[in-house]
Scaffold this motif. Structure first.
Motif, mmCIF file in Angstrom:
data_model
loop_
_atom_site.group_PDB
_atom_site.id
_atom_site.type_symbol
_atom_site.label_atom_id
_atom_site.label_comp_id
_atom_site.label_asym_id
_atom_site.label_seq_id
_atom_site.Cartn_x
_atom_site.Cartn_y
_atom_site.Cartn_z
ATOM 1 N N ALA A 128 0.834 -1.201 0.000
ATOM 2 C CA ALA A 128 0.000 0.000 0.000
ATOM 3 C C ALA A 128 0.869 1.252 0.000
ATOM 4 N N LYS A 129 1.937 1.232 0.792
ATOM 5 C CA LYS A 129 2.833 2.389 0.865
ATOM 6 C C LYS A 129 3.531 2.622 -0.468
ATOM 7 N N ILE A 130 4.011 1.547 -1.094
ATOM 8 C CA ILE A 130 4.724 1.665 -2.371
ATOM 9 C C ILE A 130 3.787 2.141 -3.478
ATOM 10 N N LEU A 131 2.623 1.527 -3.581
ATOM 11 C CA LEU A 131 1.688 1.891 -4.644
ATOM 12 C C LEU A 131 1.118 3.296 -4.447
ATOM 13 N N SER A 132 1.016 3.739 -3.201
ATOM 14 C CA SER A 132 0.511 5.095 -2.959
ATOM 15 C C SER A 132 1.464 6.147 -3.530
ATOM 16 N N ILE A 133 2.767 5.816 -3.553
ATOM 17 C CA ILE A 133 3.740 6.723 -4.183
ATOM 18 C C ILE A 133 3.519 6.737 -5.685
ATOM 19 N N LEU A 189 11.041 0.392 -3.038
ATOM 20 C CA LEU A 189 11.073 -0.940 -3.643
ATOM 21 C C LEU A 189 12.280 -1.739 -3.158
ATOM 22 N N VAL A 190 13.425 -1.058 -3.047
ATOM 23 C CA VAL A 190 14.638 -1.740 -2.590
ATOM 24 C C VAL A 190 14.580 -2.007 -1.093
ATOM 25 N N GLU A 191 14.150 -0.990 -0.332
ATOM 26 C CA GLU A 191 14.125 -1.116 1.127
ATOM 27 C C GLU A 191 13.176 -2.223 1.584
ATOM 28 N N ASN A 192 12.083 -2.397 0.853
ATOM 29 C CA ASN A 192 11.115 -3.438 1.205
ATOM 30 C C ASN A 192 11.399 -4.760 0.511
ATOM 31 N N LYS A 193 12.572 -4.829 -0.189
ATOM 32 C CA LYS A 193 13.051 -6.070 -0.808
ATOM 33 C C LYS A 193 12.078 -6.632 -1.846
ATOM 34 N N LEU A 251 12.251 -5.346 -5.121
ATOM 35 C CA LEU A 251 13.140 -5.399 -6.270
ATOM 36 C C LEU A 251 14.567 -5.169 -5.793
ATOM 37 N N SER A 252 15.515 -5.641 -6.593
ATOM 38 C CA SER A 252 16.920 -5.345 -6.318
ATOM 39 C C SER A 252 17.215 -3.915 -6.747
ATOM 40 N N GLN A 253 18.379 -3.400 -6.365
ATOM 41 C CA GLN A 253 18.754 -2.049 -6.794
ATOM 42 C C GLN A 253 18.782 -1.954 -8.315
ATOM 43 N N ARG A 254 19.293 -3.006 -8.948
ATOM 44 C CA ARG A 254 19.349 -2.993 -10.415
ATOM 45 C C ARG A 254 17.953 -2.955 -11.015
ATOM 46 N N GLN A 255 17.047 -3.797 -10.498
ATOM 47 C CA GLN A 255 15.670 -3.827 -11.027
ATOM 48 C C GLN A 255 14.946 -2.511 -10.764
ATOM 49 N N ALA A 256 15.139 -1.950 -9.584
ATOM 50 C CA ALA A 256 14.495 -0.676 -9.257
ATOM 51 C C ALA A 256 15.015 0.444 -10.146
ATOM 52 N N SER A 257 16.313 0.361 -10.454
ATOM 53 C CA SER A 257 16.923 1.363 -11.341
ATOM 54 C C SER A 257 16.353 1.251 -12.746
ATOM 55 N N GLU A 258 16.194 0.024 -13.234
ATOM 56 C CA GLU A 258 15.634 -0.190 -14.571
ATOM 57 C C GLU A 258 14.178 0.274 -14.644
ATOM 58 N N LEU A 259 13.428 0.035 -13.574
ATOM 59 C CA LEU A 259 12.015 0.410 -13.553
ATOM 60 C C LEU A 259 11.830 1.919 -13.537
ATOM 61 N N THR A 260 12.600 2.591 -12.682
ATOM 62 C CA THR A 260 12.362 4.030 -12.457
ATOM 63 C C THR A 260 13.268 4.937 -13.267
ATOM 64 N N GLY A 261 14.394 4.387 -13.773
ATOM 65 C CA GLY A 261 15.344 5.241 -14.494
ATOM 66 C C GLY A 261 16.272 5.995 -13.564
ATOM 67 N N ILE A 262 16.199 5.707 -12.266
ATOM 68 C CA ILE A 262 17.074 6.338 -11.286
ATOM 69 C C ILE A 262 18.342 5.492 -11.145
ATOM 70 N N SER A 263 19.498 6.153 -11.181
ATOM 71 C CA SER A 263 20.757 5.396 -11.127
ATOM 72 C C SER A 263 20.903 4.676 -9.791
ATOM 73 N N ARG A 264 21.655 3.596 -9.820
ATOM 74 C CA ARG A 264 21.864 2.817 -8.605
ATOM 75 C C ARG A 264 22.632 3.634 -7.564
ATOM 76 N N ASP A 265 23.535 4.518 -8.031
ATOM 77 C CA ASP A 265 24.272 5.367 -7.100
ATOM 78 C C ASP A 265 23.328 6.287 -6.354
#
Length: 369
Positions: free
Chosen positions: A282-287, A341-345, A347-361
């Motif tokens: 719910a928290k993730i989807l609300s964002i 997404l990463v904090e709640n496990k 997606l991995s950092q790589r998957q979250a980066s691919e989904l959102t376009g935000i760099s892993r750094d």
């Protein structure tokens, strides 16, 4: 050889099965006919049951009078098309509405006033008789009207604009009067949805004189509205309403798109018992859904639930696909979503980066900030 009692028991059982079969088809008139026959057939053997069935029939709606108990007048219809000018809305809600504090306070007051009219009368006061709901589509205006009707155990009637707008000059105004006069004399709540269609500013030169006259009709009817009834109007376009309309309503309630907290509450309500950690999702989807209306959020979640059901897969898999369907969030919202997404496990950092376009750094920096 079976005795009479056994035969009657079998007959009663068969009647019950037949009643259930017809009830499941939704043919209310056939259900009433079958109940009527049963009340006569079993009057001798089961008098108490027969009396109870007869009592239910007296209370139940009919095709001509869908309102309970207090209406013996058929719903008003347009003279030419013979279409009913009112729709009877089912006020049953799958879940309690989610309102902000201000809206909840206003609606609770209206409900409480109706429950405590004697206290108002003692002080020479009357309950609120008219409300105007204003706000964009899908933010809960109709749901609020349903909630009030449900809490007060009253039928909710909705003006059918497609039927009330007549091609004949003068006929539309008469239709409006028919509807309002009917509702005034019926124990119900009347909702004028999309009221801006019949109550536009009278200085709008693009409108013909007939539509301008509708405003005068509506003003007069609102002024004459009895305190025993409750009139609710809703508009998606408050800027189109005639100023005089605003002044006629005793309470104005402004609706808006849900906050992140309200969106999370709705999502959790929709997915509880279907995912392992509803609060997390719910928290993730609300964002992700920030800025969307209640109805749009519910629509997208419902699509995911249906897809999960027919594919026989976990709902989490479909919710992940929801996150992949659209990638048009503002940068700050994408960063927040990626970190969640990463904090709640999920997606991995790589998957979250691919989904959102935000760099892993960037994700790592925000996680450790």
């Amino acid at each position: 050889m079976p005795n009479v009692k056994d035969l009657k028991s079998t007959e009663l059982l068969n009647s019950f099965v037949q009643l259930a079969r017809i009830a499941l088809t939704g043919r209310s008139q056939d259900v009433q006919l079958l109940v009527h026959r049963a009340s006569k057939k079993f009057k001798v053997e089961y008098p108490e049951m027969s009396d109870e069935l007869i009592s239910l029939l007296k209370e139940s709606p009919t095709r001509a009078t869908p309102l309970r108990k207090n209406s013996e007048t058929p719903l008003p219809v347009d003279i030419d098309s013979r279409l009913q000018l009112l729709k009877i809305e089912n006020s049953h809600l799958d879940h309690a509405p989610i309102f902000n504090t201000k809206i909840e306070s206003s609606i609770s007051q209206v409900i409480t006033e109706r429950r405590k009219t004697k206290a108002l009368f003692k002080h020479g006061l009357l309950p609120t008789k008219s409300l105007l709901f204003s706000g964009p589509p899908g933010v809960g205006k109709t749901m609020a009207a349903k909630w009030i009707a449900n809490e007060l155990n009253l039928p909710l009637l909705i003006l059918d604009l497609t039927a009330v707008m007549s091609s004949f000059l003068g006929r539309t105004g008469n239709n409006i009067r028919f509807v309002l006069d009917y509702a005034k004399n019926t124990d119900c709540i009347l909702l004028l949805d999309e009221v801006d269609a019949i109550a536009k500013k009278r200085d709008d030169n693009s409108e013909i004189g007939e539509l301008k006259r509708l405003v005068n009709v509506l003003l007069q009817e609102i002024d004459d509205w009895p305190s025993t009834g409750l009139l609710i109007a809703a508009t998606n376009h408050p800027d189109l309403l005639d100023p005089a309309i605003w002044r006629r309503f005793e309470m104005i309630v402004e609706f808006e798109n849900p906050s992140s907290i309200q969106a999370a509450m709705l999502i959790q309500e929709l997915i509880t018992n279907q995912v392992e950690d509803a609060n997390k999702w719910a928290k993730i989807l609300s964002i992700f859904f920030k800025g969307k209306s209640f109805s749009e959020i519910e629509r997208l979640i419902t699509i995911a639930r249906r897809s999960s059901a027919i594919k026989e897969i976990e709902l989490e898999e479909e919710l992940k696909k929801v996150l992949l369907t659209e990638n048009t969030l503002p940068h700050s919202q994408k960063v927040e979503l990626a970190c969640e997404l990463v904090e709640n496990k999920i997606l991995s950092q790589r998957q979250a980066s691919e989904l959102t376009g935000i760099s892993r750094d960037t994700i790592r920096k925000n996680l450790t900030a």
